[in-house]
Write a protein that holds these residues in place. Structure first.
Motif, short mmCIF file in Angstrom:
data_model
loop_
_atom_site.label_atom_id
_atom_site.label_comp_id
_atom_site.label_asym_id
_atom_site.label_seq_id
_atom_site.Cartn_x
_atom_site.Cartn_y
_atom_site.Cartn_z
N MET A 165 0.84 -1.20 0.00
CA MET A 165 0.00 0.00 0.00
C MET A 165 0.87 1.25 0.00
O MET A 165 1.89 1.31 0.69
N THR A 166 0.50 2.26 -0.79
CA THR A 166 1.22 3.53 -0.82
C THR A 166 0.35 4.60 -0.20
O THR A 166 -0.84 4.39 0.10
N ALA A 167 0.92 5.79 -0.02
CA ALA A 167 0.19 6.88 0.62
C ALA A 167 -1.01 7.31 -0.21
O ALA A 167 -1.95 7.91 0.31
N GLU A 168 -0.98 7.04 -1.53
CA GLU A 168 -2.05 7.50 -2.41
C GLU A 168 -3.21 6.52 -2.49
O GLU A 168 -4.22 6.80 -3.13
N THR A 169 -3.09 5.33 -1.86
CA THR A 169 -4.14 4.33 -2.00
C THR A 169 -4.94 4.19 -0.70
O THR A 169 -4.49 4.59 0.37
N SER A 170 -6.14 3.61 -0.83
CA SER A 170 -7.03 3.42 0.32
C SER A 170 -6.98 1.96 0.76
O SER A 170 -7.31 1.05 -0.02
N GLN A 171 -6.59 1.72 1.98
CA GLN A 171 -6.52 0.36 2.50
C GLN A 171 -7.90 -0.29 2.55
O GLN A 171 -8.07 -1.46 2.21
N THR A 172 -8.91 0.49 2.96
CA THR A 172 -10.26 -0.06 3.05
C THR A 172 -10.80 -0.45 1.68
O THR A 172 -11.38 -1.53 1.51
N LEU A 173 -10.61 0.42 0.71
CA LEU A 173 -11.07 0.11 -0.65
C LEU A 173 -10.32 -1.10 -1.19
O LEU A 173 -10.91 -1.97 -1.84
N ASP A 174 -9.03 -1.16 -0.94
CA ASP A 174 -8.24 -2.29 -1.39
C ASP A 174 -8.79 -3.59 -0.81
O ASP A 174 -8.94 -4.59 -1.52
N ARG A 175 -9.11 -3.59 0.47
CA ARG A 175 -9.65 -4.79 1.10
C ARG A 175 -11.02 -5.15 0.53
O ARG A 175 -11.33 -6.33 0.32
N GLY A 176 -11.86 -4.13 0.27
CA GLY A 176 -13.17 -4.40 -0.31
C GLY A 176 -13.06 -5.03 -1.69
O GLY A 176 -13.80 -5.97 -2.02
N LEU A 177 -12.14 -4.54 -2.49
CA LEU A 177 -11.94 -5.11 -3.82
C LEU A 177 -11.39 -6.53 -3.74
O LEU A 177 -11.76 -7.39 -4.55
N ARG A 178 -10.53 -6.76 -2.76
CA ARG A 178 -10.00 -8.11 -2.57
C ARG A 178 -11.12 -9.07 -2.16
O ARG A 178 -11.13 -10.23 -2.59
N VAL A 179 -12.06 -8.59 -1.35
CA VAL A 179 -13.21 -9.41 -0.99
C VAL A 179 -13.99 -9.82 -2.25
O VAL A 179 -14.34 -10.99 -2.43
N LEU A 180 -14.26 -8.86 -3.11
CA LEU A 180 -15.00 -9.16 -4.33
C LEU A 180 -14.26 -10.16 -5.21
O LEU A 180 -14.86 -11.07 -5.78
N LYS A 181 -12.96 -9.99 -5.32
CA LYS A 181 -12.17 -10.92 -6.13
C LYS A 181 -12.19 -12.33 -5.55
O LYS A 181 -12.33 -13.32 -6.27
N LEU A 182 -12.06 -12.42 -4.24
CA LEU A 182 -12.10 -13.73 -3.59
C LEU A 182 -13.45 -14.41 -3.79
O LEU A 182 -13.53 -15.62 -4.07
N LEU A 183 -14.53 -13.64 -3.66
CA LEU A 183 -15.86 -14.21 -3.84
C LEU A 183 -16.11 -14.61 -5.29
O LEU A 183 -16.81 -15.59 -5.56
N ALA A 184 -15.53 -13.85 -6.22
CA ALA A 184 -15.72 -14.17 -7.64
C ALA A 184 -15.00 -15.45 -8.04
O ALA A 184 -15.34 -16.06 -9.05
N GLU A 185 -14.03 -15.87 -7.24
CA GLU A 185 -13.24 -17.05 -7.56
C GLU A 185 -13.84 -18.34 -7.02
O GLU A 185 -13.30 -19.42 -7.24
#
Length: 213
Positions: free
Chosen positions: A1-21
């Motif tokens: 994670m960098t200063a320009e990114t959102s940790q919460t959004l990143d985790r939410g997107l990872r949730v969607l990817k995991l569920l899609a798999e």
């Protein structure tokens, strides 16, 4: 994670990817383990995604991808179509046949982009929006061949008269494009598909795949 990114959004997107798999959904505990965060964080993520209909939970508490993703998915086709057009135009003009990009839509093959050659006296009329079963026609069968050989290159598929009497088809699957399952092909009025068509279709499929990466 960098200063320009959102940790919460990143985790939410990872949730969607995991569920899609997965076809069976995941529990809060399973998601917590896979994400490396505590269950409270997962509960908050799921609650937020549920509010946007991107996630749903069944009676057993397993989380699955929600119907809200369909609304987002409808915007994918225009982007994919735009990326594929240069390769399709080149293919249609080179072969002198109608070129198309076909994507999976449920149990069907859906033509999302079609380019007809400009210099031929006649060619097969093939329209964007045309649907057919995946197990009929070169476009669908090429996609199925990629499913059967997930780690390799299945080459190209040839068919004759399966969708239209007197028409031949050649198609090659898109390979290495995350989240996109489809094929690139041509359809022509001929008794036999010329030998050079198959390799040329594979080349166009590689060009489209590269444009989508």
């Amino acid at each position: 994670m960098t200063a320009e990114t959102s940790q919460t959004l990143d985790r939410g997107l990872r949730v969607l990817k995991l569920l899609a798999e997965t076809d069976h959904g995941l529990t809060v505990t399973e998601l917590s383990h896979k994400l490396g965060v505590n269950r409270t964080v997962v509960y908050r993520l799921l609650a937020t995604l549920e509010q946007h209909a991107l996630v749903r939970r069944d009676l057993g508490g397993r989380a699955r991808v929600g119907l809200g993703v369909l609304g987002l998915g409808r915007q994918v086709h225009p982007l994919v179509r735009e990326a594929a057009m240069p390769a399709l135009r080149s293919l249609a003009e080179d072969i002198g046949a109608t070129a198309h990009l076909t994507l999976v839509d449920g149990a069907e093959a859906l033509a999302v982009a079609v380019v007809e050659p400009t210099w031929t006296d006649y060619h097969v009329a093939y329209r964007a929006g045309f649907r057919h079963p995946l197990d009929r026609g070169a476009a669908g069968k090429a996609i199925l061949s990629a499913r059967q050989q997930p780690a390799g290159d299945p080459g190209y598929t040839l068919t004759h008269g399966e969708l239209e009497a007197g028409a031949c088809g050649a198609a090659a699957p898109l390979l290495g494009v995350s989240g996109v399952e489809g094929s690139v092909g041509v359809v022509m009025l001929a008794d036999v598909v010329p030998e050079r068509v198959g390799p040329r279709v594979m080349e166009a499929a590689r060009e489209v795949a590269e444009a989508l990466r």
